[in-house]
Design a protein around this motif. Structure first.
Motif, short mmCIF file in Angstrom:
data_model
loop_
_atom_site.label_atom_id
_atom_site.label_comp_id
_atom_site.label_asym_id
_atom_site.label_seq_id
_atom_site.Cartn_x
_atom_site.Cartn_y
_atom_site.Cartn_z
N ASN A 207 36.37 7.61 -26.04
CA ASN A 207 35.15 8.37 -26.33
C ASN A 207 33.98 7.86 -25.50
O ASN A 207 33.49 6.75 -25.70
CB ASN A 207 34.79 8.29 -27.82
N THR A 208 33.56 8.71 -24.55
CA THR A 208 32.35 8.40 -23.76
C THR A 208 31.27 9.44 -24.04
O THR A 208 30.33 9.57 -23.27
CB THR A 208 32.66 8.43 -22.24
N SER A 209 31.42 10.20 -25.16
CA SER A 209 30.45 11.29 -25.39
C SER A 209 29.26 10.78 -26.21
O SER A 209 28.30 10.26 -25.65
CB SER A 209 31.15 12.49 -26.03
N ARG A 210 29.34 10.88 -27.52
CA ARG A 210 28.32 10.31 -28.38
C ARG A 210 29.02 9.67 -29.58
O ARG A 210 30.01 10.22 -30.10
CB ARG A 210 27.34 11.39 -28.89
N GLY A 211 28.47 8.54 -30.06
CA GLY A 211 29.12 7.76 -31.10
C GLY A 211 29.47 8.53 -32.36
O GLY A 211 30.61 8.47 -32.85
N PRO A 212 28.52 9.29 -32.91
CA PRO A 212 28.79 9.96 -34.20
C PRO A 212 29.88 11.03 -34.14
O PRO A 212 30.24 11.60 -35.17
CB PRO A 212 27.43 10.57 -34.57
N VAL A 213 30.42 11.30 -32.97
CA VAL A 213 31.55 12.24 -32.86
C VAL A 213 32.80 11.60 -33.50
O VAL A 213 33.69 12.29 -33.95
CB VAL A 213 31.79 12.61 -31.37
N VAL A 214 32.80 10.28 -33.56
CA VAL A 214 33.94 9.56 -34.15
C VAL A 214 33.46 8.84 -35.42
O VAL A 214 32.46 8.11 -35.37
CB VAL A 214 34.52 8.53 -33.15
N ASP A 215 34.17 9.03 -36.51
CA ASP A 215 33.90 8.28 -37.74
C ASP A 215 34.48 6.88 -37.52
O ASP A 215 35.69 6.68 -37.50
CB ASP A 215 34.58 9.00 -38.91
N GLU A 216 33.59 5.90 -37.34
CA GLU A 216 34.05 4.57 -36.93
C GLU A 216 34.83 3.84 -38.02
O GLU A 216 35.72 3.04 -37.72
CB GLU A 216 32.85 3.72 -36.50
N VAL A 217 34.50 4.12 -39.27
CA VAL A 217 35.25 3.46 -40.36
C VAL A 217 36.69 3.97 -40.33
O VAL A 217 37.65 3.20 -40.42
CB VAL A 217 34.57 3.74 -41.72
N ALA A 218 36.83 5.29 -40.14
CA ALA A 218 38.17 5.89 -40.06
C ALA A 218 38.91 5.36 -38.84
O ALA A 218 40.11 5.05 -38.91
CB ALA A 218 38.06 7.41 -40.00
N LEU A 219 38.20 5.24 -37.71
CA LEU A 219 38.87 4.77 -36.49
C LEU A 219 39.35 3.32 -36.66
O LEU A 219 40.48 2.99 -36.28
CB LEU A 219 37.94 4.88 -35.28
N ALA A 220 38.50 2.48 -37.24
CA ALA A 220 38.90 1.07 -37.42
C ALA A 220 40.16 1.01 -38.29
O ALA A 220 41.09 0.23 -38.01
CB ALA A 220 37.76 0.28 -38.05
N ARG A 221 40.19 1.87 -39.29
CA ARG A 221 41.37 1.91 -40.18
C ARG A 221 42.60 2.41 -39.40
O ARG A 221 43.70 1.84 -39.51
CB ARG A 221 41.06 2.83 -41.36
N ALA A 222 42.39 3.45 -38.60
CA ALA A 222 43.50 4.00 -37.80
C ALA A 222 44.08 2.94 -36.87
O ALA A 222 45.30 2.88 -36.65
CB ALA A 222 43.00 5.20 -37.00
N LEU A 223 43.20 2.08 -36.35
CA LEU A 223 43.68 1.03 -35.45
C LEU A 223 44.37 -0.10 -36.22
O LEU A 223 45.42 -0.60 -35.83
CB LEU A 223 42.51 0.47 -34.63
N ARG A 224 43.76 -0.46 -37.36
CA ARG A 224 44.36 -1.53 -38.19
C ARG A 224 45.73 -1.14 -38.69
O ARG A 224 46.66 -1.93 -38.68
CB ARG A 224 43.44 -1.80 -39.40
N GLU A 225 45.83 0.14 -39.11
CA GLU A 225 47.09 0.60 -39.73
C GLU A 225 48.01 1.30 -38.73
O GLU A 225 48.99 1.93 -39.12
CB GLU A 225 46.75 1.52 -40.92
N ASN A 226 47.68 1.19 -37.46
CA ASN A 226 48.52 1.71 -36.37
C ASN A 226 48.82 3.21 -36.46
O ASN A 226 49.92 3.64 -36.13
CB ASN A 226 49.84 0.92 -36.28
N TRP A 227 47.82 4.00 -36.91
CA TRP A 227 48.00 5.45 -36.83
C TRP A 227 47.99 5.86 -35.37
O TRP A 227 48.59 6.85 -34.99
CB TRP A 227 46.87 6.22 -37.51
N ILE A 228 47.18 5.13 -34.58
CA ILE A 228 47.15 5.38 -33.13
C ILE A 228 47.29 4.03 -32.42
O ILE A 228 47.16 2.96 -33.04
CB ILE A 228 45.85 6.09 -32.68
N ALA A 229 47.55 4.09 -31.09
CA ALA A 229 47.85 2.85 -30.37
C ALA A 229 46.61 2.10 -29.91
O ALA A 229 46.65 0.88 -29.74
CB ALA A 229 48.73 3.17 -29.16
N GLY A 230 45.51 2.83 -29.70
CA GLY A 230 44.31 2.13 -29.23
C GLY A 230 43.16 3.08 -29.03
O GLY A 230 43.31 4.31 -29.07
#
Ligand code: NAD
Length: 369
Positions: free
Chosen positions: A263-286
């Motif tokens: 994501n190089t657009s704007r921060g609020p396009v991504v829910d960061e709490v959800a993303l951190a969880r997705a990374l911790r729980e390996n929903w996505i690779a990175g």
């Protein structure tokens, strides 16, 4: 003839300021590197300036326009994104604002592509291994491997200027491209890229012919190995297809567990709490991010979790930060040049003083005759 316009810049934008001074403008530049407090900008505007140079760090809304009532003629934003400027308020007060589209397109697109590669090939982790002297042996797969980029499938979310430039970079890496954009589908661009892909295949530069096509958001997320985001930040009241938290608990789960998000657009396009969880729980690779919900990134951000550091790259809103792109005084090359040209157009009445004809003015709708 010298012009006696008063301008306040909330940030130093380099030699382009001298360009204004040489024209006889009286220009005051906020002397510190961080953004001025809003009350400071309000005070400057109230003191009677004709033009205001802003960056994405400044909240420009009714309070500012009210302070400039009767005198402020233009806000010149040093960025292509203008989610910090309240467009409805600008229109209500009939103040044109300009942006610096196009001159940062290639720089931002290439940075997104470099981030994608650095993330997938684990360059940050690999360099740490070397620097911290943990490189004990050469081994076929230890201590970790990265993922190839060449020949993979990338989803480009938002096919405006930067999204299309990003696709051009992907062509060199024989990538399949899934495009998603609910508002603007550039089919002639897609056809051109398809022709280039066919030529590369016909001339033996690539074994399997890559493809490019528009698909739904869900298909893009489900099929892609990489997802690169190039949308403006749009809230519910600003668009039928808002982008605020476009990537959230639900949509992140549509991505493959082997896929990467950039994501190089704007921060609020991504829910960061959800993303951190997705990374911790390996929903996505990175994930590789250049922009955040709050900038600079707070110390308490869940994205700083050391448990996900190997698969989460964090850049300091840096995608357009290249020398010529940022500082050239040529309005066809640099943000600084384009920013001051937008200001000059309005203040000096270029284009027969018809604001709706000025190329760098964003809110032309407020001035259409
Ligand atoms: P653009 O307006 O040319 O393109 C944006 C595209 O997004 C448009 O085609 C639009 O139709 C599309 N879009 C809108 N809503 C969408 C949605 N819900 N889903 C998918 N697509 C959607 O803008 P651009 O010049 O390509 O810039 C894009 C954004 O990139 C800017 O608004 C800015 O926020 C950001 N940006 C960031 C940096 C940085 O330094 N990280 C630098 C430049 C631009």
């Amino acid at each position: 003839m010298e012009k006696h316009f008063r301008v306040f810049a909330t940030c130093d934008i380099g030699e382009a300021i001298d360009l204004l001074r040489k024209r006889g403008y009286e220009v005051e530049v906020y002397p510190r590197p961080e953004a001025p407090p809003k009350s400071f900008i309000v005070e400057k505007v109230r003191s009677g300036i004709d033009g205001l140079i802003t960056t994405l760090r400044d909240q420009i809304d009714g309070e500012i326009f009210e302070a400039g009532k009767g005198r402020l003629k233009v806000v010149a934003q040093y960025a292509v994104g203008f989610d910090n400027i309240n467009r409805a308020d600008a229109n209500r007060y009939k103040i044109p604002f300009t942006n610096t589209a196009e001159v940062l397109t290639e720089a931002t697109a290439e940075f997104a592509f470099f981030l994608l590669g650095a993330l997938a090939r684990k360059m940050w982790t690999a360099e740490h291994l070397t620097r911290e002297n943990h490189w004990g042996y050469w081994h076929p797969y230890l201590p970790f491997l990265g993922d190839e980029v060449t020949g993979k499938t990338v989803a480009v979310i938002g096919t405006g200027r930067i999204g299309l430039a990003f696709i051009k970079k992907c062509v060199g890496f024989d990538m399949n491209v899934l495009c998603y954009d609910p508002a603007y589908q550039n089919l002639s661009f897609v056809k051109t890229i398809q022709e280039i892909l066919e030529l590369r295949h016909a001339r033996g530069l690539v074994k399997e012919m890559p493809y490019i096509k528009y698909v739904s958001f869900e298909d893009a997320l489900r099929q892609a190995d990489f997802v690169s985001v190039h949308v403006p930040l749009l809230h519910k009241n600003e668009s039928n297809t808002p982008t605020y938290h476009l990537f959230n608990d639900d949509t992140l789960r549509h991505m493959k567990p082997t896929a990467y998000l950039v994501n190089t657009s704007r921060g609020p396009v991504v829910d960061e709490v959800a993303l951190a969880r997705a990374l911790r729980e390996n929903w996505i690779a990175g994930a590789a991010l250049d922009v955040y919900e709050t900038e600079p990134l707070p110390e308490s951000s869940p994205l700083r979790d050391p448990a996900i550091a190997d698969r989460c790259r964090l850049m300091p809103h840096f995608a357009s930060a290249a020398r010529i792109t940022r500082l050239s005084t040529d309005p066809d090359k640099g943000m600084a040049g384009r920013c001051v040209q937008g200001l000059i157009d309005v203040l000096e009445g270029n284009y027969g003083s018809d604001i709706s004809k000025m190329p760098y003015v964003v809110n032309k709708e407020a001035f259409a005759k």
